[in-house]
Design a protein around this motif. Structure first.
Motif, short mmCIF file in Angstrom:
data_model
loop_
_atom_site.label_atom_id
_atom_site.label_comp_id
_atom_site.label_asym_id
_atom_site.label_seq_id
_atom_site.Cartn_x
_atom_site.Cartn_y
_atom_site.Cartn_z
N UNK A 177 30.18 46.09 43.40
CA UNK A 177 31.32 46.07 43.23
C UNK A 177 32.48 46.09 44.07
N UNK A 178 32.85 44.78 43.45
CA UNK A 178 34.36 44.49 44.33
C UNK A 178 35.59 44.76 43.64
N UNK A 179 36.70 45.07 43.80
CA UNK A 179 38.12 45.58 43.42
C UNK A 179 38.51 45.16 43.65
N UNK A 180 39.95 44.13 43.09
CA UNK A 180 41.13 43.91 43.59
C UNK A 180 42.32 44.76 44.21
N UNK A 181 42.44 44.37 45.29
CA UNK A 181 43.76 46.00 45.78
C UNK A 181 45.47 45.87 45.22
N UNK A 182 45.19 47.12 44.90
CA UNK A 182 46.75 47.20 44.09
C UNK A 182 48.04 46.71 45.25
N UNK A 183 48.79 46.39 44.41
CA UNK A 183 50.38 46.08 45.58
C UNK A 183 51.06 46.98 45.65
N UNK A 184 52.59 47.54 46.48
CA UNK A 184 52.88 48.24 46.66
C UNK A 184 54.26 48.22 45.88
N UNK A 185 54.53 46.86 45.50
CA UNK A 185 55.45 45.94 44.89
C UNK A 185 54.89 45.29 42.75
#
Ligand code: FE
Length: 196
Positions: free
Chosen positions: A1-9
């Motif tokens: 399962x690939x996940x969407x990486x979160x952003x720092x902003x």
């Protein structure tokens, strides 16, 4: 399962340079869409338990396209950042030195990169990569990625797909590239430079 990486902003943080609406479409429809598609495509296949980079190196066709687009977009979104202090996106000393050595100056680099971005035909990406001891600006078509370019170390990218600029700039890709320089995360590029 690939996940969407979160952003720092947050998605509205790049306003007024990149609108919240444009960022919402880009992240929630396109970037997240590639993640959703890829997970559907790899379910029950030999790619199911692989890391994203491994999938990109091994797959072809739709699986490659979606996987590579996830990776390209993550690199792109990490390569931009809001500058809430009113425009302090000045390049670091390391970057100034690097760009002077390989392109003559930071301004010359930005001019060449912008020019390459304007000229890339159709959908794709403009990359600054470090390869064989040299800084190079290269255009990649569609989902192609420098992850497959020998031992290239990617440093910076801009997304030439129309979905990246049509909401804010319609067909004016040049204006979108101009805006890009105001939100480049030079700190992130400095981190990538440490691998060269
Ligand atoms: Fe995109």
């Amino acid at each position: 399962m690939i996940t969407l990486p979160s952003l720092s902003y947050s998605l509205g943080d790049l306003e007024p340079i990149i609108s919240k609406e444009a960022m919402e479409f880009h992240r929630n429809k396109h970037h997240a869409g590639y993640v959703k598609n890829l997970n559907k495509l790899i379910e029950g296949t030999k790619y199911e338990d692989l890391e994203l980079e491994e999938i990109i190196k091994k797959a072809k066709g739709p699986i490659f396209n979606n996987a590579a687009q996830i990776w390209n977009h993550t690199f792109y979104f990490e390569g931009i950042a809001p500058h809430p202090d009113g425009g302090d996106n000045s390049v670091t000393n390391e970057i100034t030195e690097y760009l002077a050595e390989h392109f003559g100056s930071a301004q010359k680099f930005m001019d060449q990169f912008t020019d390459a971005g304007k000229k890339l035909f159709g959908s794709g990406w403009i990359w600054l990569i470090h390869e064989e001891g040299k800084g190079k600006i290269l255009g990649y078509n569609n989902a192609e990625t420098p992850l497959l370019t020998g031992d290239a170390i990617p440093l910076l990218t801009w997304d030439c797909w129309e979905h990246n600029y049509y909401i804010d700039h319609r067909n004016d890709r040049a204006a979108a590239l101009e805006a890009f320089w105001k939100v480049v995360n030079w700190g992130k590029m400095t981190e990538h430079l440490e691998n060269t």
